[in-house]
Design an enzyme around this catalytic site. Structure first.
Site, PDB file in Angstrom:
ATOM      1  N   GLY A   1       0.825  -1.199   0.000  1.00 22.17           N
ATOM      2  CA  GLY A   1       0.000   0.000   0.000  1.00 22.17           C
ATOM      3  C   GLY A   1       0.856   1.245   0.000  1.00 22.17           C
ATOM      4  O   GLY A   1       2.044   1.178   0.324  1.00 22.17           O
TER       5      GLY A   1
ATOM      6  N   CYS B   1       5.054  -6.424   1.526  1.00 25.18           N
ATOM      7  CA  CYS B   1       5.392  -4.991   1.483  1.00 25.18           C
ATOM      8  C   CYS B   1       4.720  -4.241   2.655  1.00 25.18           C
ATOM      9  O   CYS B   1       5.072  -4.468   3.798  1.00 25.18           O
ATOM     10  CB  CYS B   1       5.029  -4.408   0.120  1.00 25.18           C
ATOM     11  N   TYR B   2       3.736  -3.386   2.397  1.00 24.09           N
ATOM     12  CA  TYR B   2       3.049  -2.722   3.517  1.00 24.09           C
ATOM     13  C   TYR B   2       2.453  -3.781   4.447  1.00 24.09           C
ATOM     14  O   TYR B   2       2.433  -3.605   5.674  1.00 24.09           O
ATOM     15  CB  TYR B   2       1.951  -1.783   2.985  1.00 24.09           C
TER      16      TYR B   2
ATOM     17  N   HIS C   1       8.149  -8.252  -3.485  1.00 19.47           N
ATOM     18  CA  HIS C   1       6.866  -8.589  -4.113  1.00 19.47           C
ATOM     19  C   HIS C   1       6.932  -9.935  -4.850  1.00 19.47           C
ATOM     20  O   HIS C   1       7.328  -9.972  -6.008  1.00 19.47           O
ATOM     21  CB  HIS C   1       6.456  -7.488  -5.093  1.00 19.47           C
TER      22      HIS C   1
ATOM     23  N   GLU D   1       4.499 -11.507  -6.033  1.00 15.07           N
ATOM     24  CA  GLU D   1       3.415 -11.599  -7.011  1.00 15.07           C
ATOM     25  C   GLU D   1       3.771 -11.045  -8.384  1.00 15.07           C
ATOM     26  O   GLU D   1       3.029 -11.256  -9.343  1.00 15.07           O
ATOM     27  CB  GLU D   1       2.160 -10.888  -6.469  1.00 15.07           C
TER      28      GLU D   1
ATOM     29  N   ASP E   1      -7.450  -6.052 -25.934  1.00 15.68           N
ATOM     30  CA  ASP E   1      -8.448  -5.967 -24.862  1.00 15.68           C
ATOM     31  C   ASP E   1      -9.857  -5.761 -25.420  1.00 15.68           C
ATOM     32  O   ASP E   1     -10.785  -6.508 -25.091  1.00 15.68           O
ATOM     33  CB  ASP E   1      -8.138  -4.817 -23.895  1.00 15.68           C
TER      34      ASP E   1
ATOM     35  N   LYS F   1      -3.428  -8.305 -18.744  1.00 14.92           N
ATOM     36  CA  LYS F   1      -3.144  -8.557 -20.161  1.00 14.92           C
ATOM     37  C   LYS F   1      -2.867 -10.033 -20.455  1.00 14.92           C
ATOM     38  O   LYS F   1      -3.364 -10.574 -21.436  1.00 14.92           O
ATOM     39  CB  LYS F   1      -1.944  -7.710 -20.558  1.00 14.92           C
TER      40      LYS F   1
END
Ligand code: XMP
Length: 598
Positions: A53, A80-81, A167, A169, A224, A370
């Site tokens: 965050g 992280c946060y 991170h 992810e 998209d 994406k």
């Protein structure tokens, strides 16, 4: 279905965590960071992940999780946060770090059990933070560290609480999926989720939401909107979906013809192409501020749509607006409760947001990234070239053509900053223009720094770019000078004009032709060419910046390290374009810089 809860503290990657967990085959829901533990208990979640965050735990009213989540008896992972909040809430300590870390860092894995099972002693990981944990809570052990962040990971083996500053992810943490996979395993969640399931559920949702109306869809010819269009047609039939392609005047050379042909080739004939270039140039003629540009461009899409509606005598009561919005468009626009606005995407301007809030918009792929959109496109049988087309932003070349209302003379004095940088031993100059970045989940609008001379070695240049952007808050982007004399460049007062867009179109076409000629279109994920208002004194020329990146879903990216011999060939072609005085190569990853400059 077994599921895992992701608590969103406003980080740019909160939703990406849920995407990754789903990629691992386990369904995942996102909650506000402050959701009550009892709601999670009632939902039967097998594990809880706390996201990153933009805040500091020391800010007044900073977000915290419900302390009851640590009593649920399910494993918890903080990122992280999320890592900092766990330390702060359970009696550890968080301080502002001395050196900020954006982008790649080397992490030493101190404990290879549980979440770190299968990792090497040293791993590459993506970081984006100001604060750091300096003391672990009682019961915790340090499990990972970097040279600038000694507590980059911690765990409480008994309570099954794990946390990391980096991170896992993002794709730029190469073994990040192992960490998340280990956590999913620790939670004991069953793998019951897939793309086919998504298509099946979305078709049902579309039918339900659209009811007996029809969909008027804004298309761009990109992956998209084409995937969204095809999904809508699958759910509603061809005769209930109509496409509008707006030529905003900031397209690539030949793009309008190419897109129209490609869409017709897919059997999309219920389509209208509208030339609105004159309206766009008129509305933007004195605008230089990137967010203002974006706001005007997004709103004009709606104005054109309304005009076309009237011209075609359509009854608004019978139609709902369709968009090919994907998740990064929402998160970067600050579209979740705690997220900062990095940049306003064309499909997320306030006028469109009001329609969304009124339930008048359908966006079938709004929760996807994406790479997932491409997965859906393939499953729907769209041609390979369409599915793998390079992304192109809705505002087009307008956000790649920097404007300036200042000229040399009224520009801010950068000499003090330049002396500080050179006193640290860099042969580098800060440029008097600005571009957008994302640092510690917060938008930045800062200067690029140009490295010139020295060895033609992208690894070394990357290290210098990372060091400079980590150490100087006024700098969020690194450039390498390929052609021209940086001392001779001065700032020009210029806006968006047809003449400038024509120069950019020429340069962009050279770059795109080169990309395919050299077979680089797979290695490079997206290749923006940017026109920057810095030219030789007294002349009318400007500078070109090359911005090739590698990415998977645009949330993180690294600059592509092109072979220098090839690069020289490309620069030779660009030097021949009238109006190009200098050529730079963007040597910044995301974070700290975004892919586009504005
Ligand atoms: P940034 O510059 O934020 O871009 O790193 C991430 C990805 O999003 C694209 N982009 C947009 N796409 N409408 C779009 O459809 C927009 O307003 C917009 N702005 C950025 C960008 O090209 C990159 O692929």
């Amino acid at each position: 279905m077994d599921k895992i809860a992701v608590l969103d503290f406003g980080g740019q990657y909160a939703h990406l965590i849920a995407n990754r967990v789903r990629r691992l085959g386990v369904y995942s829901d996102i909650f506000d960071g402050e959701v009550s533990a009892s709601e999670l208990k009632d939902g039967g979640y097998k594990g809880v992940i706390l996201s990153g965050g933009p805040q500091s735990v020391h800010e007044k009213d900073s977000l915290q999780a419900d302390s009851g989540i640590f009593e649920l008896g399910v494993p918890v992972l903080g990122i992280c946060y999320g890592h900092q909040v766990i330390s702060h809430m359970l009696g550890g300590r968080v301080d502002r770090g001395e050196v900020r870390e954006y982008g790649l860092a080397t992490v030493s894995i101190l404990n290879k059990g549980e979440v770190f099972e299968g990792l090497e002693n040293e791993e590459q990981a993506w970081m984006s933070h100001f604060d750091q944990v300096v003391e672990v809570p009682s019961g915790f052990e340090v499990s990972a560290s970097t040279s600038d962040c000694p507590i980059a990971g911690m765990w409480d083996a008994e309570r099954r609480i794990f946390s990391v500053q980096f991170h896992p992810e993002v794709t730029h943490t190469p073994n990040g999926m192992k960490v998340l996979g280990n956590f999913v395993g620790i939670c004991g969640a069953k793998k019951e989720w897939s793309i086919e399931k998504f298509i099946e559920q979305e078709v049902a949702t579309i039918k339900d939401k659209v009811g007996d109306k029809k969909v008027f869809m804004l298309v761009s010819g990109g992956v998209d909107s084409t995937v969204a269009f095809t999904l809508l047609e699958k759910a509603l039939g061809n005769d209930r979906v109509f496409g509008l392609f707006v030529d905003i005047g900031f397209m690539r050379e030949g793009e309008v013809e190419q897109v129209t042909e490609a869409l017709k080739g897919l059997g999309i004939t219920n389509l209208r192409v509208e030339d609105a270039a004159a309206e766009y140039f008129e509305a933007l003629k004195e605008v230089y501020e990137p967010e203002q540009k974006r706001g005007i461009i997004g709103k004009l899409f709606l104005d054109v749509q309304k005009r076309v509606f009237e011209e075609m005598s359509l009854d608004p009561a019978e139609w709902i607006l369709g968009q090919g919005t994907i998740y990064p468009d929402t998160i970067e626009t600050g579209g979740t409760k705690h997220a900062d606005t990095i940049k306003t995407h064309h499909n997320r301007v306030p006028e469109i947001q009001a329609l969304i809030d009124a339930g008048q918009v359908i966006e079938p792929i709004a929760q996807l990234y994406k790479d997932e959109v491409r997965g859906v496109g393939e499953k729907l049988g769209l041609p390979h070239d369409m599915v793998w087309r390079h992304p192109f932003p809705g505002p087009g070349l307008a956000v790649r053509c920097l404007c300036s209302e200042e000229e040399v003379g009224d520009v801010e004095d950068l000499s003090e900053l330049n002396s500080k940088i050179s006193s640290e031993g860099y042969d580098a100059i800060v440029l008097p223009v600005k571009s957008v970045g994302v640092q510690g989940d917060v938008r930045s609008y800062q200067h690029p720094v140009v490295l010139s001379g020295g060895e033609k070695n992208f690894e070394k240049l990357e290290a210098a770019s990372i060091a400079l952007t980590n150490s100087f808050a006024e700098v969020n982007r690194g450039l390498y000078l390929l052609s021209g004399d940086v001392e001779d460049l001065e700032l020009k007062k210029v806006y968006l004009t047809r003449e400038r867009i024509a120069v950019l179109q020429k340069a962009d076409k050279i770059v795109m032709d080169f990309l395919y000629e050299k077979g680089l279109e797979k290695a490079i994920w997206q290749f923006p060419t940017v026109l920057v208002p810095l030219g030789s004194a007294g002349g009318s020329g400007e500078s070109i910046v090359l911005r090739p990146v590698e990415s998977e879903e645009a949330m993180t990216a690294n600059f592509y390290k092109m072979d220098f011999e090839l690069l020289e060939e490309l620069v030779g072609r660009l030097e021949k374009v009238e109006g190009v005085d200098a050529v730079f190569y963007d040597i910044t990853n995301k974070p700290p810089a975004t892919i586009e400059w504005e």
